[in-house]
Write an enzyme that holds these catalytic residues in place. Structure first.
Site, PDB file in Angstrom:
ATOM      1  N   GLY A   1      46.761  47.892  34.062  1.00 18.98           N
ATOM      2  CA  GLY A   1      45.886  47.357  33.029  1.00 18.98           C
ATOM      3  C   GLY A   1      45.080  46.160  33.480  1.00 18.98           C
TER       4      GLY A   1
ATOM      5  CG  HIS B   1      39.290  44.833  37.941  1.00 17.99           C
ATOM      6  ND1 HIS B   1      39.089  45.741  38.960  1.00 17.99           N
ATOM      7  CD2 HIS B   1      40.522  44.299  38.172  1.00 17.99           C
ATOM      8  CE1 HIS B   1      40.123  45.745  39.774  1.00 17.99           C
ATOM      9  NE2 HIS B   1      41.027  44.888  39.312  1.00 17.99           N
ATOM     10  CD  GLU B   2      32.439  47.580  36.644  1.00 20.12           C
ATOM     11  OE1 GLU B   2      32.244  48.681  37.188  1.00 20.12           O
ATOM     12  OE2 GLU B   2      32.191  47.366  35.440  1.00 20.12           O
ATOM     13  N   GLY B   3      37.012  47.680  39.633  1.00 22.04           N
ATOM     14  CA  GLY B   3      37.783  48.367  40.672  1.00 22.04           C
ATOM     15  C   GLY B   3      38.525  49.560  40.077  1.00 22.04           C
ATOM     16  CG  HIS B   4      41.735  48.941  37.353  1.00 21.14           C
ATOM     17  ND1 HIS B   4      41.640  47.628  36.988  1.00 21.14           N
ATOM     18  CD2 HIS B   4      42.921  49.074  37.994  1.00 21.14           C
ATOM     19  CE1 HIS B   4      42.731  46.987  37.374  1.00 21.14           C
ATOM     20  NE2 HIS B   4      43.514  47.826  37.993  1.00 21.14           N
TER      21      HIS B   4
ATOM     22  CE  LYS C   1      42.813  43.053  46.341  1.00 23.48           C
ATOM     23  NZ  LYS C   1      43.732  42.975  45.232  1.00 23.48           N
ATOM     24  CG  ASP C   2      47.178  47.254  45.624  1.00 21.63           C
ATOM     25  OD1 ASP C   2      47.578  46.106  45.834  1.00 21.63           O
ATOM     26  OD2 ASP C   2      46.565  47.580  44.588  1.00 21.63           O
TER      27      ASP C   2
ATOM     28  CG  LEU D   1      35.992  43.675  41.674  1.00 19.26           C
ATOM     29  CD1 LEU D   1      35.445  44.606  40.597  1.00 19.26           C
ATOM     30  CD2 LEU D   1      35.510  42.252  41.397  1.00 19.26           C
TER      31      LEU D   1
HETATM   32  O1  PAF Z   1      48.610  49.284  41.930  1.00 18.28           O
HETATM   33  C1  PAF Z   1      49.136  49.092  40.807  1.00 18.28           C
HETATM   34  O2  PAF Z   1      48.481  48.656  39.860  1.00 18.28           O
HETATM   35  C2  PAF Z   1      50.619  49.404  40.622  1.00 18.28           C
HETATM   36  O3  PAF Z   1      51.365  49.051  41.734  1.00 18.28           O
HETATM   37  C3  PAF Z   1      50.880  50.861  40.198  1.00 18.28           C
HETATM   38  C4  PAF Z   1      50.473  51.843  41.296  1.00 18.28           C
HETATM   39  C5  PAF Z   1      50.120  51.183  38.926  1.00 18.28           C
HETATM   40  C6  PAF Z   1      52.374  51.070  39.930  1.00 18.28           C
HETATM   41  O4  PAF Z   1      52.823  50.242  38.923  1.00 18.28           O
END
Ligand code: PAF
Length: 281
Positions: A31, A34-37, A151-152, A186
């Site tokens: 949640g 932002h623009e990244g999501h 990003k992750d 972001l």
């Molecule tokens: O990248 C995230 O926002 C979280 O680690 C994820 C993948 C939603 C798991 O909770």
């Protein structure tokens, strides 16, 4: 757009969609969208998903006891609005109680080959929480594919490995990092930054850009020398370095030479906020 809170109701909706021949995409998020999501939702749309399920869940099991679980930004109303605008067809807002039974005792653990270094070494239990919640989301939705952000980087690599090793049959799509015009990647945690801290944070992307430019000019860089230069630039900007590492982009093993096929991953503390960024070389 459909809204779900109960995993079983979502499961039965997704099953019907699958039986009707629909292609289902899952975009897992915590949640504070932002623009990244939103770029992850756009990637799902571009790949031809008929149903795009966005999960919004601040997953307690991936936070350490001294981390920001309690203050992590939460705004379901704004998130739902953004999901509609971006073209998601369903949003899943589970509660901790309906994701984890009081006596929950089963975990998905990557053995450390990928999760024992970088963020995994600094945040014990983090990837156990991530893998477990993502596995649960995959089991509920059973999507054709799921979209994660670059990003992750370590997270995306571990999820890809989990899917392969545990035969989930879910395609993993990794979408590029979205940056502000200044270069800042972001992140929901950018909301914690003061104006001064935001200026300091620009050193992350500038450092990565400098390393990439070095490799583009010379073909490769000796990592020991390049790392010292990167650490000095970050510290000069007022950031406290957590790690700056060059790894093989596939298996996250450290490399001595930075060249095509490597990735640089970094984590710093900007005031009290921990920020991460990375680039593929
Ligand atoms: O990248 C995230 O926002 C979280 O680690 C994820 C993948 C939603 C798991 O909770």
């Amino acid at each position: 757009m459909r809204k779900f809170e109960d995993p079983e109701t979502l499961r039965s909706w997704a099953r019907k969609a699958r039986l009707a021949g629909k292609k289902i995409a899952l975009v897992p998020t915590m949640g504070a969208l932002h623009e990244g999501h939103l770029s992850l939702i756009a990637a799902a749309k571009k790949k031809g998903a008929d149903e795009i399920v966005v999960s919004v869940f601040v997953n307690p099991t991936q936070f350490g006891p001294k981390e920001d679980y309690a203050q992590y930004p939460r705004d379901h109303v704004a998130d739902a609005k953004k999901c509609v605008q971006a073209g998601a067809t369903a949003i899943f807002f589970p509660t901790p109680a309906n994701m984890y039974a009081d006596d929950h005792s089963t975990w998905v653990i990557e053995d450390g080959a990928l999760s024992g270094s970088l963020c995994g070494a600094r945040r014990p239990g983090h990837f156990r929480g991530v893998c477990t919640v993502v596995a649960k989301l995959f089991n509920v939705v059973q999507p054709d594919f799921a979209v994660f952000g670059q990003k992750d980087f370590q997270q995306a690599t571990i999820i890809r490995r989990m899917v392969r090793d545990l035969s989930f049959g879910v395609e993993i799509v990794v979408a590029p990092i979205v940056r502000e015009a200044t270069g800042l990647a972001l992140s929901s945690r950018n909301a914690y930054l003061s104006a001064d801290e935001k200026v300091r944070a620009l050193a992350l992307s500038a450092t990565l850009k400098d390393l990439k430019a070095g490799v583009a000019a010379k073909g490769k860089l000796v990592w020991k020398t390049a790392r010292a230069r990167a650490v000095s630039a970050l510290e000069k900007a007022g950031l406290r370095v957590d790690y700056v590492e060059a790894v093989d982009a596939e298996n996250l093993k450290p490399v001595k030479t930075l060249k095509a096929g490597s990735a640089v991953l970094l984590a710093v503390f900007d005031g009290k906020t921990r920020l991460i960024d990375n680039c593929l070389v």
